[in-house]
Design a protein around this motif. Structure first.
Motif, PDB file in Angstrom:
ATOM      1  N   UNK A 136       0.707  -1.162  -5.671  1.00  0.00           N
ATOM      2  CA  UNK A 136       1.679  -1.758  -4.740  1.00  0.00           C
ATOM      3  C   UNK A 136       1.968  -3.218  -5.090  1.00  0.00           C
ATOM      4  N   UNK A 137       0.936  -3.929  -5.575  1.00  0.00           N
ATOM      5  CA  UNK A 137       1.155  -5.358  -5.866  1.00  0.00           C
ATOM      6  C   UNK A 137       1.922  -5.579  -7.155  1.00  0.00           C
ATOM      7  N   UNK A 189      -3.481  -0.028  -3.881  1.00  0.00           N
ATOM      8  CA  UNK A 189      -3.102  -1.400  -3.526  1.00  0.00           C
ATOM      9  C   UNK A 189      -2.683  -2.172  -4.768  1.00  0.00           C
ATOM     10  N   UNK A 190      -3.405  -1.962  -5.884  1.00  0.00           N
ATOM     11  CA  UNK A 190      -3.050  -2.647  -7.128  1.00  0.00           C
ATOM     12  C   UNK A 190      -1.645  -2.239  -7.574  1.00  0.00           C
TER      13      UNK A 190
END
Lengths: 374, 255
Positions: A371-372, A368-369
């Motif tokens: 992706x951000x 997720x990190x």
């Protein structure tokens, strides 16, 4: 990589390696847990400095001595000691850094019967004139204490020889980090982490030979592809005993191009001046080197160092890898995180333990990190 | 062209289909032991429901903890990014999401284009999640679907101090043996979860408008306790449990 393969065995089971080293060479083995232990002086005494990294075993003996808020590193080392797995050690060294290691020193003194026990009471503030003088006195005292404990003479010449060996190892590791920074694909994060940790476990002359072979191999490869799509990251925190985390990051499309870790750049940062009084030169490295949060430098020193590492690595983000219950790192974290945010560097906090993690959650956070920060 | 999102959670597996940016179908099954089989089943049923053929031009994004087990998906994206995309799709004013799922809870801060700016997940512990509520429902012999409405009747919510699922269960059992009314125990459970999640949200940079997503959002009593702990109103979409799947379908549109 060929040259690194044999290091996996050493790092996977450091105690077996150290026991065998003792049998084969008759060397005295001195344990320590923190990069503020003066390895150069231990080596100069003809003994072998062995860093301890905690245990993979289930903890039950240590819990009788430690509160629930102690980290898995201290818990694991005490477990190994109480279980008798460390009784080949001829001595154990406790530099005064965090509270938990200081208290472990007391617990050790009262409960562990094998080997000698030495505290190295370092100054906490490192940015004053008196700290420098005090640091020199502490190193001299340690030299005397060690001479008594091992019943040897530690000469200036032997310390100088030791310094030049450690300088070669440190500049060699620095070189590998540089090559990785230029071309992250030249060595995997996992291999690199094993390479650094082996430096704290192996007989240092043997290690230097392997390190030189690794560097030669990497220099041949360094023209290869440069991980075009991978997002460049920096790791920050205390110890990283889980090389698998590098694979999780790489599988998620990231690559670690630098770190501010105790099992990384803080271990090898800084070359010791080979001229003049060797003890003063060792002390000087400690007051110059990027600090661990258990020590005090200028209040912005850690943040500035971390931002510099991130910028030098052209990193898109920083992952804080904090050992659960490590309060010095936890107290520094909010300031570091804000300093990174002011420098427009996104960051992620991961709390880890020595024991295997819930892989699914770790993977989700890292993915997720990444992706951000696209 | 259709885009489909499949969200394989720890308890339920959800799917959503979009056509030309419009939601045209959703489906939900229990995950059970085999997450890949659940993903396949939720997908096949969804296509049957909306009457399209598996050979049609469909882009698929998988998300949730079982996201990498689906070999027919075009891409796997984390549930954090998908919840952000889903909430933004449902209401583009939303800037903060609290997702309470079966085994973890997440607080997600969005920028004004619906991209994730920051997020925090709870620890590996199950406190404050759907699984925690299931354990409590079992101890109280109440259907989980009735939990919310029942807790709204509470006059005097009980104190549940422990954050650990196992210890909280034994606290609940001792409250039962003291004869504390069920609705008061349930309200106490909701308040303890609410304050725990409020702390998580604060660390991620809580802001408004706020949306609560995930299966636990269906529990009206918990939403009320959470709003009280946050001092804010929360939006709950009728698609709360499907937000991750919807977001995955939205992101499949970018493939």
């Amino acid at each position: 990589m060929q040259a690194i393969n044999e290091l996996y065995d050493v790092v996977g089971d450091p105690l077996t390696y150290a026991r065998r080293l003792k049998e084969q060479t008759g060397k005295k083995i001195i344990g320590y847990m923190c990069t503020y232990a003066p390895e150069e002086i231990i080596q100069a005494a003809g003994a072998h400095p062995l860093r301890l990294f905690g245990s993979n075993k289930n903890i039950f003996l240590a819990d009788g001595h430690l509160q629930a808020y102690c980290c898995s590193l201290v818990r694991g080392v005490l477990e190994d000691a109480l279980a008798g797995d460390l009784n080949f050690l001829d001595g154990m060294i406790f530099p005064h850094t965090c509270d938990t290691i200081q208290r472990l020193s007391d617990i050790w003194r009262l409960n562990i019967s094998f080997g000698f026990h030495l505290d190295v009471v370092l100054p906490v503030k490192l940015n004053t004139k008196s700290a420098r003088d005090y640091m020199i006195d502490v190193q001299n005292l340690f030299r005397n204490d060690l001479e008594k404990a091992l019943q040897v003479r530690i000469t200036d010449d032997s310390i100088k020889k030791s310094i030049s060996l450690f300088n070669e190892i440190r500049s060699g590791l620095e070189k590998v980090y540089e090559l990785k920074n230029i071309n992250p694909e030249v060595i995997s994060g996992k291999d690199l982490s094993v390479l650094v940790r082996a430096a704290m476990i192996m007989e240092r002359n043997d290690y230097l030979k392997i390190l030189q072979n690794v560097i030669a191999e990497l220099e041949k490869k360094s023209g290869a592809a440069k991980a075009p799509g991978a997002k460049r990251l920096v790791l920050a925190g205390g110890i990283c005993s889980q090389p698998d985390i590098y694979s999780v990051i790489e599988d998620a499309g990231g690559v670690v191009v630098g770190d501010d870790l105790c099992t990384g750049s803080r271990y090898f940062a800084g070359i010791i001046n080979a001229e003049g009084d060797p003890i003063a030169a060792i002390a000087e490295r400690y007051v110059q080197r990027p600090v661990c949060p258990a020590k005090h430098m200028d209040k912005n020193a850690r943040a500035e160092n971390l931002i510099k590492i991130a910028k030098d690595g052209k990193a898109a983000g920083v992952i804080f890898l904090l050992l659960k219950f490590c309060d010095p790192h936890a107290f520094d974290y909010p300031d570091l995180k804000e300093a990174l945010a002011r420098a427009s560097i996104p960051s992620l906090l991961l709390e880890v333990e020595d024991q295997p993690q819930a892989q699914g959650q770790l993977k989700t956070r890292i993915e997720a990190f990444l992706e951000t920060i696209s | 062209m259709y885009t489909v999102g499949i969200d394989i959670g720890s308890i339920t597996t959800k799917a959503a289909a979009l056509q030309h940016g419009k939601l045209v179908g959703t489906n939900l099954v229990f995950t059970g032991y085999n997450s890949a089989a659940a993903g396949k089943r939720v997908f096949t049923e969804l296509l049957q429901n909306i009457g399209i053929n598996e050979t049609a031009d469909i882009k698929i994004v998988a998300t949730g903890y079982g996201r990498s087990s689906l070999d027919f998906a075009d891409k796997a994206v984390t549930e954090i990014t998908c919840h952000a995309a889903g909430a933004y799709f449902l209401n583009d004013k939303i800037r903060f999401i609290i997702d309470i799922g079966g085994q973890d809870s997440k607080a997600i801060l969005l920028d004004d284009r619906g991209k994730v700016k920051n997020f925090i997940m709870n620890d590996k512990c199950a406190a404050g999640t759907g699984r925690f509520l299931e354990v409590m429902a079992r101890a109280l012999e109440i259907n989980l679907d009735d939990f919310g409405a029942l807790s709204l009747l509470a006059q005097n919510p009980a104190q549940i101090s422990s954050l650990c699922t196992v210890f909280a269960e034994s606290e609940v059992i001792s409250l039962i043996s003291k004869g504390v009314a069920r609705e008061n125990i349930i309200a106490g459970i909701h308040e303890s979860i609410g304050s725990r999640i409020a702390a998580l949200a604060a660390r991620a940079g809580l802001t408004t408008p706020l949306m609560v997503t995930g299966g636990v959002a269906k529990n009206v009593g918990l939403i009320q306790a959470l709003e009280k702990a946050l001092g804010l109103k929360a939006e709950v979409s009728e698609y709360a449990q499907l937000t991750g799947a919807i977001g995955a379908a939205v992101l499949a549109g970018n493939l």
